[in-house]
Design an enzyme around this catalytic site. Structure first.
Site, PDB file in Angstrom:
ATOM      1  N   PRO A 130       0.841  -1.212   0.299  1.00 30.76           N
ATOM      2  CG  PRO A 130       0.045  -0.821   2.096  1.00 30.76           C
ATOM      3  CD  PRO A 130       0.791  -1.662   1.297  1.00 30.76           C
ATOM      4  CB  CYS A 131       2.993   2.540  -2.600  1.00 30.24           C
ATOM      5  SG  CYS A 131       2.341   2.348  -3.876  1.00 30.24           S
ATOM      6  CG  HIS A 132      -2.969   3.439  -1.370  1.00 33.45           C
ATOM      7  ND1 HIS A 132      -2.636   2.249  -1.609  1.00 33.45           N
ATOM      8  CD2 HIS A 132      -3.829   3.449  -0.583  1.00 33.45           C
ATOM      9  CE1 HIS A 132      -3.428   1.238  -0.940  1.00 33.45           C
ATOM     10  NE2 HIS A 132      -4.162   2.280  -0.293  1.00 33.45           N
TER      11      HIS A 132
END
Length: 161
Positions: A130-132
């Site tokens: 989950p880089c967001h």
């Protein structure tokens, strides 16, 4: 090594999935990926599993299981991506927070928020790794490989915005 590919739809646009045959090795928004001629399009159990995970995720639920993922990158990038997996669904962390997590796992090395940003930007398995969920220390929504509009929608879906 053979790389297999599949495509799937999402509420945020088409996605390209890649696999080594057993593990998920890539997940990109179609307009942000470069499909290689050497990739073989194929139906695989990992793609079916990924599609199920994504269906649950896009209903606004935190999938209760983790897919077998195998992102390719340097050891440093892999350490950053591993730290991203520790940011819970519905929460955010700063690049500085991730740098501190990486430092705690490797006390002989000091990393910077900027270096973390570079590794986050190279994450080959978006959404699932989950880089967001990574934001600036001041709370600003910084860049996202899938586009800032998609980052906002993902964070809204997780109710962290």
């Amino acid at each position: 090594m053979m790389i297999y590919m599949n495509k799937t739809d999402s509420p945020l646009g088409p996605l390209v999935l890649t696999s080594d045959g057993e593990n998920l090795t890539g997940l990109w928004f179609e307009n942000r990926s470069t499909i290689q001629e050497s990739w073989q399009e194929k139906e695989l159990p990992i793609f079916t599993e990924t599609q199920s995970w994504l269906q649950e995720y896009f209903t606004g639920k935190d999938p209760a299981w983790m897919l077998p993922v195998k992102p390719e990158g340097t050891d440093y990038r892999k350490n950053v991506w591993k730290a991203l997996l520790e940011v819970p669904y519905g929460e955010t962390a700063s690049y500085k927070d991730i740098a501190q997590m990486v430092d705690a796992a490797s006390p002989d090395r000091k990393t910077s928020a900027r270096a973390v940003g570079g590794a986050v930007g190279k994450n080959p398995i978006s959404i699932i790794i989950p880089c967001h969920r990574i934001i600036g220390s001041d709370g600003d929504l910084t860049g996202y490989g899938g586009g800032i509009d998609r980052k906002i929608k993902l964070l809204e879906l997780e109710k962290s915005l």
